[in-house]
Design a protein around this motif. Structure first.
Motif, PDB file in Angstrom:
ATOM      1  N   GLU A  10       0.838  -1.211   0.000  1.00  0.00           N
ATOM      2  CA  GLU A  10       0.000   0.000   0.000  1.00  0.00           C
ATOM      3  C   GLU A  10       0.868   1.254   0.000  1.00  0.00           C
ATOM      4  OE1 GLU A  10      -3.799  -1.997   2.331  1.00  0.00           O
ATOM      5  OE2 GLU A  10      -2.058  -1.292   3.460  1.00  0.00           O
ATOM      6  N   GLU A  52      -6.244   8.869   2.145  1.00  0.00           N
ATOM      7  CA  GLU A  52      -7.320   8.397   1.274  1.00  0.00           C
ATOM      8  C   GLU A  52      -7.324   6.871   1.172  1.00  0.00           C
ATOM      9  OE1 GLU A  52      -7.234  10.404  -2.548  1.00  0.00           O
ATOM     10  OE2 GLU A  52      -6.678  12.277  -1.563  1.00  0.00           O
ATOM     11  N   ILE A  53      -6.152   6.272   1.014  1.00  0.00           N
ATOM     12  CA  ILE A  53      -6.073   4.817   0.902  1.00  0.00           C
ATOM     13  C   ILE A  53      -6.416   4.149   2.235  1.00  0.00           C
ATOM     14  CG2 ILE A  53      -4.447   2.894   0.564  1.00  0.00           C
ATOM     15  CD1 ILE A  53      -3.278   4.534  -1.774  1.00  0.00           C
ATOM     16  N   ALA A  56     -10.196   4.237   2.633  1.00  0.00           N
ATOM     17  CA  ALA A  56     -10.829   3.220   1.803  1.00  0.00           C
ATOM     18  C   ALA A  56     -10.644   1.822   2.415  1.00  0.00           C
ATOM     19  CB  ALA A  56     -10.261   3.273   0.385  1.00  0.00           C
ATOM     20  N   LYS A  57      -9.460   1.570   2.951  1.00  0.00           N
ATOM     21  CA  LYS A  57      -9.180   0.278   3.593  1.00  0.00           C
ATOM     22  C   LYS A  57     -10.092   0.078   4.807  1.00  0.00           C
ATOM     23  CE  LYS A  57      -5.252  -2.358   5.467  1.00  0.00           C
ATOM     24  NZ  LYS A  57      -3.783  -2.334   5.656  1.00  0.00           N
ATOM     25  N   ASN A  60     -13.879  -0.062   3.696  1.00  0.00           N
ATOM     26  CA  ASN A  60     -14.159  -1.066   2.669  1.00  0.00           C
ATOM     27  C   ASN A  60     -14.777  -0.443   1.416  1.00  0.00           C
ATOM     28  OD1 ASN A  60     -14.012  -3.689   1.704  1.00  0.00           O
ATOM     29  ND2 ASN A  60     -16.106  -4.169   2.361  1.00  0.00           N
ATOM     30  N   THR A  61     -14.151   0.632   0.967  1.00  0.00           N
ATOM     31  CA  THR A  61     -14.547   1.287  -0.278  1.00  0.00           C
ATOM     32  C   THR A  61     -13.336   1.255  -1.211  1.00  0.00           C
ATOM     33  OG1 THR A  61     -13.897   3.482   0.496  1.00  0.00           O
ATOM     34  CG2 THR A  61     -16.175   2.821   0.904  1.00  0.00           C
ATOM     35  N   TYR A  62     -13.527   1.663  -2.444  1.00  0.00           N
ATOM     36  CA  TYR A  62     -12.428   1.656  -3.399  1.00  0.00           C
ATOM     37  C   TYR A  62     -11.849   3.064  -3.506  1.00  0.00           C
ATOM     38  CZ  TYR A  62      -9.682   0.166  -7.376  1.00  0.00           C
ATOM     39  OH  TYR A  62      -8.641  -0.158  -8.186  1.00  0.00           O
ATOM     40  N   PRO A  63     -10.534   3.212  -3.345  1.00  0.00           N
ATOM     41  CA  PRO A  63      -9.947   4.558  -3.417  1.00  0.00           C
ATOM     42  C   PRO A  63      -9.880   5.071  -4.860  1.00  0.00           C
ATOM     43  CG  PRO A  63      -8.220   2.927  -3.184  1.00  0.00           C
ATOM     44  CD  PRO A  63      -9.538   2.182  -3.086  1.00  0.00           C
ATOM     45  N   ASP A  64      -9.824   6.375  -5.007  1.00  0.00           N
ATOM     46  CA  ASP A  64      -9.647   6.995  -6.318  1.00  0.00           C
ATOM     47  C   ASP A  64      -8.173   6.875  -6.700  1.00  0.00           C
ATOM     48  OD1 ASP A  64      -9.455   8.553  -8.561  1.00  0.00           O
ATOM     49  OD2 ASP A  64     -10.096  10.410  -7.598  1.00  0.00           O
ATOM     50  N   LEU A  65      -7.890   6.040  -7.685  1.00  0.00           N
ATOM     51  CA  LEU A  65      -6.515   5.814  -8.117  1.00  0.00           C
ATOM     52  C   LEU A  65      -6.225   6.487  -9.458  1.00  0.00           C
ATOM     53  CD1 LEU A  65      -6.223   2.023  -7.171  1.00  0.00           C
ATOM     54  CD2 LEU A  65      -5.570   4.018  -5.808  1.00  0.00           C
ATOM     55  N   GLY A  76     -14.029  10.693  -1.602  1.00  0.00           N
ATOM     56  CA  GLY A  76     -14.741   9.430  -1.613  1.00  0.00           C
ATOM     57  C   GLY A  76     -16.189   9.604  -1.198  1.00  0.00           C
TER      58      GLY A  76
END
Length: 160
Positions: A10, A52-53, A56-57, A60-65, A76
């Motif tokens: 990460e 941000e990461i 998300a962790k 349990n969401t998906y980060p903006d990559l 988010g």
């Protein structure tokens, strides 16, 4: 408070994406409008991406990559609410937001503090709480909105 530890993989994503975003933003002429730090733009990007990461962790969401020039916006969505995550390496950091954020606010603003590879989520404020005129201060980089940690709401599972 909630502490999230980022692992080696990460952190590699953080450093790689931060460098790429920094290069894209600078080449596009996007300025980092920081109001509370003298850190180099790349370090600001790293700190922000760590938070941000970690968010998300935890949630349990998906980060903006994505790697595109960006100006503001939220980081988010959680439980249908837009969230803007503010991060600092200072333990006693305040939740800060630039005045222009008031024009198109996220639903909630989250404060995270960073130490090594650990991200501590201190608390949050609704935009209506943060963008109150009584919270306008100048930290030497222009006026901005600020809340002390003791003024932030605690996290729970069904809200931000």
């Amino acid at each position: 408070m909630k502490v999230i530890e980022l692992d080696h993989g990460e952190m590699t994503v953080v450093y790689t994406l931060a460098a790429m975003r920094n290069a894209i933003n600078r080449s596009a002429g996007t300025k980092d409008k920081k109001i509370g730090t003298n850190h180099h733009d790349l370090r600001v990007d790293q700190i922000g991406l760590m938070a941000e990461i970690a968010w998300a962790k935890w949630r349990n969401t998906y980060p903006d990559l994505t790697i595109v020039p960006r100006k503001g916006s939220h980081d988010g969505v959680f439980n249908g609410k837009t969230v803007d995550i503010k991060a600092s390496e200072y333990d006693g950091a305040r939740l800060l937001a630039a005045p222009w954020k008031k024009d198109d606010p996220a639903d909630a603003y989250v404060l995270a503090t960073i130490s090594n590879n650990e991200v501590t989520f201190v608390g949050y404020a609704k935009s209506s709480e943060l963008f109150d005129e009584k919270n306008l201060i100048n930290l030497g980089h222009g006026k901005g909105y600020a809340l002390n940690q003791c003024d932030l709401q605690e996290f729970n599972d069904d809200r931000v």
